[in-house]
Design a protein around this motif. Structure first.
Motif, PDB file in Angstrom:
ATOM      1  N   PHE A 178      -9.225   3.695  -2.836  1.00 49.57           N
ATOM      2  CA  PHE A 178      -8.488   2.564  -2.269  1.00 49.57           C
ATOM      3  C   PHE A 178      -9.322   1.284  -2.198  1.00 49.57           C
ATOM      4  N   TRP A 218      -2.295   3.323  -0.631  1.00 49.26           N
ATOM      5  CA  TRP A 218      -3.194   3.870   0.380  1.00 49.26           C
ATOM      6  C   TRP A 218      -3.226   5.396   0.254  1.00 49.26           C
ATOM      7  N   ARG A 229      -4.549  10.835   0.752  1.00 53.11           N
ATOM      8  CA  ARG A 229      -5.318   9.587   0.844  1.00 53.11           C
ATOM      9  C   ARG A 229      -5.966   9.253  -0.498  1.00 53.11           C
ATOM     10  N   ASN A 261      -2.674  -7.130   8.577  1.00 51.46           N
ATOM     11  CA  ASN A 261      -1.513  -6.268   8.400  1.00 51.46           C
ATOM     12  C   ASN A 261      -0.214  -7.063   8.558  1.00 51.46           C
ATOM     13  N   ALA A 263      -4.971   1.105   6.531  1.00 54.93           N
ATOM     14  CA  ALA A 263      -5.617   0.571   5.328  1.00 54.93           C
ATOM     15  C   ALA A 263      -6.448  -0.665   5.658  1.00 54.93           C
ATOM     16  N   ARG A 270       0.748   2.679   8.110  1.00 52.99           N
ATOM     17  CA  ARG A 270      -0.230   2.990   7.063  1.00 52.99           C
ATOM     18  C   ARG A 270      -1.029   1.757   6.673  1.00 52.99           C
ATOM     19  N   SER A 271      -0.356   0.597   6.619  1.00 55.49           N
ATOM     20  CA  SER A 271      -1.081  -0.619   6.252  1.00 55.49           C
ATOM     21  C   SER A 271      -2.096  -0.993   7.328  1.00 55.49           C
ATOM     22  N   CYS A 284       3.235  -1.858   4.295  1.00 52.52           N
ATOM     23  CA  CYS A 284       3.710  -0.519   3.955  1.00 52.52           C
ATOM     24  C   CYS A 284       5.162  -0.399   4.436  1.00 52.52           C
ATOM     25  N   VAL A 311       0.810  -1.216   0.000  1.00 46.40           N
ATOM     26  CA  VAL A 311       0.000   0.000   0.000  1.00 46.40           C
ATOM     27  C   VAL A 311       0.847   1.272   0.000  1.00 46.40           C
ATOM     28  N   LEU A 346      -1.690  -6.738   3.993  1.00 45.28           N
ATOM     29  CA  LEU A 346      -1.265  -5.421   3.530  1.00 45.28           C
ATOM     30  C   LEU A 346       0.058  -5.056   4.183  1.00 45.28           C
TER      31      LEU A 346
END
Length: 144
Positions: A71, A59, A67, A113, A99, A95-96, A90, A39, A88
């Motif tokens: 997404f 993301w 943003r 994550n 997300a 950030r993941s 990052c 992401v 996910l």
């Protein structure tokens, strides 16, 4: 999702909405049972590197990390549905994690994550990659 698919997901021990260490995540990705979604921004993937065969759905975009309003739609399209198992990742796992939360709110049912992210946390010298993260653990990655 069929009962069989739900059983398979549960057998993966994928914590819906939670997180997995990079080595555990790689074992699932390598088995072909889960899709790894990066992401990070396109620039991060290009200049820092990425996991081979990972799917890219940013993301946020640009240096301001604006943003991505599409997404959830892009994630659904790349995965082939909201019920497909996905992890996910990052840079650091922050950030993941955001997300993952957004994906759950959008109806994704099998998503988690990758803790520590691709580069890991900052160390005492304000550098990444020395304490944890995907690359720190020696997991596969490439740089374009």
């Amino acid at each position: 999702m069929s009962a069989r698919d739900e059983d398979r997901f549960e057998a993966l021990e994928l914590p819906h909405g939670g997180g997995l260490a990079p080595t555990s995540a790689w074992a699932l990705v390598r088995s072909g049972q889960v899709t790894l979604v990066d992401v990070r921004t396109s620039e991060e993937r290009k200049f820092v590197g990425h996991v081979p065969d990972s799917v890219h759905v940013p993301w946020a975009t640009g240096t301001a990390l604006t943003r991505n309003p599409r997404f959830a739609r892009e994630l659904e399209a790349k995965l082939g549905g909201k019920d497909r198992p996905a992890l996910l990742i990052c840079r650091s796992g922050k950030r993941s994690a955001q997300a993952v939360e957004a994906a759950i709110k959008a109806g994704f049912s099998r998503i988690a994550n990758v803790l520590e992210g691709f580069e890991g946390d900052l160390d005492a010298q304000q550098q990444r990659g020395h304490d944890n993260g995907w690359r720190f653990h020696g997991l596969p990655w490439v740089q374009d």
